[in-house]
Enzyme design. Structure first.
Site, mmCIF file in Angstrom:
data_model
loop_
_atom_site.group_PDB
_atom_site.id
_atom_site.type_symbol
_atom_site.label_atom_id
_atom_site.label_comp_id
_atom_site.label_asym_id
_atom_site.label_seq_id
_atom_site.Cartn_x
_atom_site.Cartn_y
_atom_site.Cartn_z
ATOM 1 N N ASP A 90 0.832 -1.211 0.000
ATOM 2 C CA ASP A 90 0.000 0.000 0.000
ATOM 3 C C ASP A 90 0.863 1.256 0.000
ATOM 4 O O ASP A 90 0.351 2.369 -0.130
ATOM 5 C CB ASP A 90 -1.008 -0.001 1.148
ATOM 6 C CG ASP A 90 -0.362 -0.090 2.519
ATOM 7 O OD1 ASP A 90 0.879 -0.133 2.606
ATOM 8 O OD2 ASP A 90 -1.110 -0.113 3.526
ATOM 9 N N SER A 91 2.200 1.092 0.091
ATOM 10 C CA SER A 91 3.119 2.214 -0.144
ATOM 11 C C SER A 91 2.947 2.758 -1.556
ATOM 12 O O SER A 91 3.356 3.883 -1.851
ATOM 13 C CB SER A 91 4.564 1.752 0.051
ATOM 14 O OG SER A 91 4.860 0.651 -0.794
ATOM 15 N N GLU A 150 -1.350 -5.619 8.661
ATOM 16 C CA GLU A 150 -0.561 -4.936 9.677
ATOM 17 C C GLU A 150 -1.124 -5.187 11.070
ATOM 18 O O GLU A 150 -2.339 -5.258 11.269
ATOM 19 C CB GLU A 150 -0.564 -3.415 9.416
ATOM 20 C CG GLU A 150 0.232 -2.999 8.193
ATOM 21 C CD GLU A 150 0.335 -1.491 8.049
ATOM 22 O OE1 GLU A 150 0.882 -1.048 7.022
ATOM 23 O OE2 GLU A 150 -0.122 -0.749 8.955
ATOM 24 N N ASP A 205 -0.654 -6.213 -0.048
ATOM 25 C CA ASP A 205 -1.163 -5.566 1.159
ATOM 26 C C ASP A 205 -2.675 -5.421 1.102
ATOM 27 O O ASP A 205 -3.217 -5.015 0.055
ATOM 28 C CB ASP A 205 -0.576 -4.152 1.296
ATOM 29 C CG ASP A 205 0.713 -4.128 2.082
ATOM 30 O OD1 ASP A 205 0.986 -5.074 2.831
ATOM 31 O OD2 ASP A 205 1.454 -3.132 1.954
ATOM 32 N N LYS A 252 -0.801 -9.457 2.997
ATOM 33 C CA LYS A 252 -0.121 -8.953 4.195
ATOM 34 C C LYS A 252 -1.063 -8.041 4.970
ATOM 35 O O LYS A 252 -1.721 -7.177 4.381
ATOM 36 C CB LYS A 252 1.155 -8.185 3.842
ATOM 37 C CG LYS A 252 1.895 -7.649 5.090
ATOM 38 C CD LYS A 252 3.290 -7.151 4.757
ATOM 39 C CE LYS A 252 3.290 -5.820 4.046
ATOM 40 N NZ LYS A 252 2.744 -4.714 4.892
ATOM 41 N N GLU A 280 9.362 -3.501 10.700
ATOM 42 C CA GLU A 280 9.624 -2.172 10.134
ATOM 43 C C GLU A 280 10.088 -1.179 11.192
ATOM 44 O O GLU A 280 9.438 -0.996 12.214
ATOM 45 C CB GLU A 280 8.385 -1.617 9.414
ATOM 46 C CG GLU A 280 8.650 -0.247 8.795
ATOM 47 C CD GLU A 280 7.629 0.193 7.777
ATOM 48 O OE1 GLU A 280 7.747 1.334 7.278
ATOM 49 O OE2 GLU A 280 6.693 -0.585 7.471
#
Length: 256
Positions: free
Chosen positions: A44-45, A114, A82, A112, A181
């Site tokens: 999602d970056s 978070e 993501d 993925k 991270e």
């Protein structure tokens, strides 16, 4: 040979480092795959690549569109996608629907999510039970930017223990790997030694089982670089120069 989630676990046991980068379209994905990258993350970056200030605005529909393009360019690497903000936090059912769409529509092999707090651990356990491979993500979680900021996490004993315990809980829930991270290197080492599954670091030091960076940072395309990224080439300058040269030749009627 196509990379699998089980291979990543075997590589940790063998001491083989895992190479991971992000991709957002067919061309970049094809280049990364041909260069031998093991894991390609449709992160999602990508929101920042698309002009957003944070990762929060990007939608599941946008992620699906770009993940399809990425997957078409990949023959070998493991493709992980993501789940964007607010597409899996509301309920297990919402997470199941979002993750299922990713696997069904894009051909990616994993998703993925978070966070390692109890409700997220329960959600991930249910996804894994349903046959959906999940990668975890602890430490600095960008979807919590308004709560955590972009500061390094785990600097105090209390927060370090919390992150360690979250990583352990995620492994017990069935994730095949965990992104660490922007945490101290000594904490990343503790987590890496504790877990059977591989850790993939981003700003977490040299002791992780693999490393991931945002490809636009690696290529020098980003306007702002995170403190832990390394620029391997400056495409921003190269592209600008190439376009300027082209424009000059067109205006001076030297091209074609």
């Amino acid at each position: 040979m196509v990379v699998t989630t089980q291979q990543l676990i075997q590589w940790k046991q063998q001491g083989r480092s895992i190479v991971a980068l992000t991709a957002w379209d067919y061309a970049i994905a094809q280049l990364l795959d041909a260069a031998g990258v093991d894991l390609i993350l449709v992160g999602d970056s990508m929101a920042v690549v698309l002009g957003y200030e944070t990762t929060l605005p990007i939608t599941l529909e946008e992620m699906l569109y770009h993940a399809k393009a990425v997957r078409r360019g990949v023959k070998r690497a493991l493709v992980v996608v993501d789940l964007p903000f607010l597409t899996y936090q509301e309920s297990i059912q919402q997470a199941m629907h979002s993750a299922g769409l990713v696997l069904k529509e894009t051909g990616a092999q994993a998703v993925k999510l978070e966070g390692g707090y109890p409700a997220m651990v329960e959600t991930i356990a249910r996804l894994v039970q349903a046959g959906i491979p999940v990668m975890g993500h602890v430490g600095l979680t960008p979807q919590s930017v308004h709560q955590l900021g972009l500061r390094q996490q785990g600097k105090t004993h209390e927060t370090a223990e919390r992150i360690l315990n979250e990583a352990i809980a995620l492994e017990q829930a069935g994730v095949f790997a965990i992104v660490l991270e922007h945490i101290p290197a000594d904490l990343a080492l503790r987590i890496t030694e504790k877990l059977r599954i591989p850790t993939i670091g981003i700003g977490a030091g040299i002791h992780c089982n693999g490393q991931v960076l945002v490809t636009s940072d690696v290529l020098g395309l980003s306007e702002r670089q995170p403190p832990f990224a390394k620029i391997y080439t400056n495409l921003r300058e190269n592209i600008t120069k190439a376009v300027q040269d082209y424009a000059l030749e067109v205006r001076e009627r030297k091209f074609p």
